[in-house]
Design a protein around this motif. Sequence first.
Motif, PDB file in Angstrom:
ATOM      1  N   GLU A  34       0.754  -1.104   0.029  1.00 59.71           N
ATOM      2  CA  GLU A  34       0.025   0.065   0.099  1.00 59.71           C
ATOM      3  C   GLU A  34       1.080   1.099   0.049  1.00 59.71           C
ATOM      4  OE1 GLU A  34      -2.169   0.044   3.752  1.00 59.71           O
ATOM      5  OE2 GLU A  34      -0.417   0.114   4.779  1.00 59.71           O
ATOM      6  N   ARG A  35       0.315   2.332  -0.263  1.00 55.94           N
ATOM      7  CA  ARG A  35       0.854   3.652   0.008  1.00 55.94           C
ATOM      8  C   ARG A  35       0.680   4.073   1.490  1.00 55.94           C
ATOM      9  NH1 ARG A  35       2.494   8.009  -3.045  1.00 55.94           N
ATOM     10  NH2 ARG A  35       1.581   6.932  -5.188  1.00 55.94           N
ATOM     11  N   TRP A  36       2.038   4.124   2.098  1.00 61.51           N
ATOM     12  CA  TRP A  36       2.099   4.494   3.420  1.00 61.51           C
ATOM     13  C   TRP A  36       1.570   6.027   3.770  1.00 61.51           C
ATOM     14  CZ3 TRP A  36       6.872   2.032   6.411  1.00 61.51           C
ATOM     15  CH2 TRP A  36       6.960   0.803   5.944  1.00 61.51           C
ATOM     16  N   GLN A  37       1.077   6.145   4.914  1.00 62.45           N
ATOM     17  CA  GLN A  37       0.471   7.547   5.281  1.00 62.45           C
ATOM     18  C   GLN A  37       1.584   8.195   5.504  1.00 62.45           C
ATOM     19  OE1 GLN A  37      -2.591   7.259   8.401  1.00 62.45           O
ATOM     20  NE2 GLN A  37      -4.050   6.466   6.842  1.00 62.45           N
ATOM     21  N   GLU A  38       2.924   7.493   5.999  1.00 62.67           N
ATOM     22  CA  GLU A  38       3.555   8.465   6.496  1.00 62.67           C
ATOM     23  C   GLU A  38       5.229   7.496   6.649  1.00 62.67           C
ATOM     24  OE1 GLU A  38       6.418  10.933   7.880  1.00 62.67           O
ATOM     25  OE2 GLU A  38       4.336  11.578   7.437  1.00 62.67           O
ATOM     26  N   PRO A  39       5.845   7.925   5.407  1.00 66.81           N
ATOM     27  CA  PRO A  39       5.980   8.764   4.654  1.00 66.81           C
ATOM     28  C   PRO A  39       5.172   8.470   3.431  1.00 66.81           C
ATOM     29  CG  PRO A  39       8.168   7.702   4.532  1.00 66.81           C
ATOM     30  CD  PRO A  39       7.367   7.156   5.676  1.00 66.81           C
ATOM     31  N   ASP A  40       4.455   9.393   3.093  1.00 65.50           N
ATOM     32  CA  ASP A  40       3.505   9.192   1.928  1.00 65.50           C
ATOM     33  C   ASP A  40       3.889   8.906   0.421  1.00 65.50           C
ATOM     34  OD1 ASP A  40       4.124  11.687   1.280  1.00 65.50           O
ATOM     35  OD2 ASP A  40       2.176  12.643   1.369  1.00 65.50           O
ATOM     36  N   HIS A  41       5.307   8.875   0.300  1.00 61.85           N
ATOM     37  CA  HIS A  41       6.108   8.665  -0.874  1.00 61.85           C
ATOM     38  C   HIS A  41       6.459   7.226  -0.910  1.00 61.85           C
ATOM     39  CE1 HIS A  41      10.063   8.970   0.965  1.00 61.85           C
ATOM     40  NE2 HIS A  41       9.394  10.152   1.500  1.00 61.85           N
ATOM     41  N   LEU A  42       6.271   6.425   0.076  1.00 59.86           N
ATOM     42  CA  LEU A  42       6.758   5.217   0.292  1.00 59.86           C
ATOM     43  C   LEU A  42       5.598   4.109  -0.070  1.00 59.86           C
ATOM     44  CD1 LEU A  42       9.019   4.153   3.421  1.00 59.86           C
ATOM     45  CD2 LEU A  42       7.486   2.075   2.014  1.00 59.86           C
ATOM     46  N   LEU A  43       5.757   3.143  -0.965  1.00 54.93           N
ATOM     47  CA  LEU A  43       4.910   2.244  -1.406  1.00 54.93           C
ATOM     48  C   LEU A  43       5.662   0.739  -1.078  1.00 54.93           C
ATOM     49  CD1 LEU A  43       4.427   4.708  -3.169  1.00 54.93           C
ATOM     50  CD2 LEU A  43       3.574   3.110  -4.781  1.00 54.93           C
ATOM     51  N   ALA A  44       5.087   0.096  -0.149  1.00 54.69           N
ATOM     52  CA  ALA A  44       5.437  -1.144   0.301  1.00 54.69           C
ATOM     53  C   ALA A  44       4.604  -1.916   1.155  1.00 54.69           C
ATOM     54  CB  ALA A  44       6.711  -1.154   1.099  1.00 54.69           C
ATOM     55  N   GLY A  45       4.708  -3.225   1.358  1.00 50.75           N
ATOM     56  CA  GLY A  45       4.248  -3.876   2.449  1.00 50.75           C
ATOM     57  C   GLY A  45       4.671  -3.579   3.872  1.00 50.75           C
ATOM     58  N   ARG A  46       4.139  -4.175   4.861  1.00 51.59           N
ATOM     59  CA  ARG A  46       4.556  -4.149   6.200  1.00 51.59           C
ATOM     60  C   ARG A  46       4.779  -5.029   6.957  1.00 51.59           C
ATOM     61  NH1 ARG A  46       4.539   1.361   8.938  1.00 51.59           N
ATOM     62  NH2 ARG A  46       3.082   2.118   7.550  1.00 51.59           N
ATOM     63  N   ASP A  47       5.823  -5.218   7.716  1.00 50.84           N
ATOM     64  CA  ASP A  47       5.956  -6.472   8.522  1.00 50.84           C
ATOM     65  C   ASP A  47       5.372  -5.940   9.908  1.00 50.84           C
ATOM     66  OD1 ASP A  47       6.735  -8.736  10.213  1.00 50.84           O
ATOM     67  OD2 ASP A  47       8.742  -8.030  10.118  1.00 50.84           O
ATOM     68  N   LEU A  48       4.268  -6.354  10.252  1.00 56.07           N
ATOM     69  CA  LEU A  48       3.612  -5.834  11.464  1.00 56.07           C
ATOM     70  C   LEU A  48       4.329  -6.471  12.911  1.00 56.07           C
ATOM     71  CD1 LEU A  48      -0.235  -6.264  10.542  1.00 56.07           C
ATOM     72  CD2 LEU A  48       1.190  -4.191  10.477  1.00 56.07           C
ATOM     73  N   GLN A  49       5.104  -7.511  12.619  1.00 55.52           N
ATOM     74  CA  GLN A  49       5.750  -7.625  13.896  1.00 55.52           C
ATOM     75  C   GLN A  49       7.041  -7.250  14.223  1.00 55.52           C
ATOM     76  OE1 GLN A  49       6.551 -12.159  14.606  1.00 55.52           O
ATOM     77  NE2 GLN A  49       8.842 -11.824  14.937  1.00 55.52           N
ATOM     78  N   SER A  50       7.771  -6.716  13.218  1.00 48.34           N
ATOM     79  CA  SER A  50       9.015  -5.478  13.424  1.00 48.34           C
ATOM     80  C   SER A  50       8.763  -4.436  13.013  1.00 48.34           C
ATOM     81  CB  SER A  50      10.216  -6.311  12.858  1.00 48.34           C
ATOM     82  OG  SER A  50      10.478  -7.656  13.522  1.00 48.34           O
ATOM     83  N   GLY A  51       7.839  -4.035  12.224  1.00 42.82           N
ATOM     84  CA  GLY A  51       7.426  -2.513  11.773  1.00 42.82           C
ATOM     85  C   GLY A  51       8.289  -2.189  10.485  1.00 42.82           C
ATOM     86  N   GLY A  52       9.036  -2.827  10.055  1.00 48.08           N
ATOM     87  CA  GLY A  52       9.746  -2.588   8.718  1.00 48.08           C
ATOM     88  C   GLY A  52       9.107  -3.251   7.262  1.00 48.08           C
ATOM     89  N   THR A  53       9.885  -3.187   6.513  1.00 49.73           N
ATOM     90  CA  THR A  53       9.507  -3.965   5.142  1.00 49.73           C
ATOM     91  C   THR A  53      10.584  -4.531   4.479  1.00 49.73           C
ATOM     92  OG1 THR A  53       8.227  -3.745   3.188  1.00 49.73           O
ATOM     93  CG2 THR A  53       9.902  -1.930   3.498  1.00 49.73           C
ATOM     94  N   TRP A  54      10.158  -5.440   3.612  1.00 57.11           N
ATOM     95  CA  TRP A  54      11.254  -6.277   2.950  1.00 57.11           C
ATOM     96  C   TRP A  54      11.311  -5.938   1.525  1.00 57.11           C
ATOM     97  CZ3 TRP A  54       6.488  -7.515   4.685  1.00 57.11           C
ATOM     98  CH2 TRP A  54       5.266  -7.572   3.668  1.00 57.11           C
TER      99      TRP A  54
END
Length: 253
Positions: A34-54
């Motif tokens: 998805e497009r992240w709300q913050e920062p809004d220029h970042l498009l990625a999935g999100r690892d909800l366990q650690s908070g980052g992305t792959w």
Amino acid sequence: MCVLAFAWQAHPRWRLLLAGNRDELHARPAQPLERWQEPDHLLAGRDLQSGGTWLGVSEQGRLAVVTNLRGFGAPVPGLASRGALVTDYLAGRGAYADPLTADLSTFNPVNLIVADQRDAHFLSNRPDITRSALASGLYGLSNGRLDEPWPKTMRIKSCLLDWITGDAIDPELLFDGLHEQVLPDIGVEPRSPSDVPQEPLHSPIFIRNPVYGTRCSTVVAIDTKGCGVIMERRFASDASETGRTSLDFSWLG
């Protein structure tokens, strides 16, 4: 993300192409692309366990993807999440916003590919810190060294090469190769087992396993004008597809 092919400035139309699968425990929670709300220029999935992305892209002109690196023992608890390397680089802020100068020794074994509008680099932290500029060409990466000839790594590179040397019009066709569940009869098996007991030593591109398997497939295509698309297909523990997302973006400048 456990296997991917990456083409950098290897086609007159396409500046950058990436096709890869993320293999992970099905129980590990994740947010779809998805497009992240913050920062809004970042498009990625999100690892909800650690908070980052792959894996992700930024409309400020950046791409990053990370894989774990096997062969150096079990992960050490308490170290920074490897996904922070991707997130900080794409966000353009944080302790790891510049991985070419960041301290990579503070992470568990990791491989990282980063690219911007001008350059692409491969980075790793085992057995020594490696930061290498990538020349124009086609690369494969799994949980070993860059271009280590594991069967599935060689096979996904072959799929991307076939697409590039064919019509090279519809990047969505790259998903066909990402869903291959046949063990390739090529290459050299990994010398070290995975840190995840459920992952076979010699695995196909798409891992079908109710505990640990392919969670999502991702294709990124960016042309020489900076027009890009990132597409994701997601899978359940029985390998059935659970959703698709496609986001257009632009690398300005």
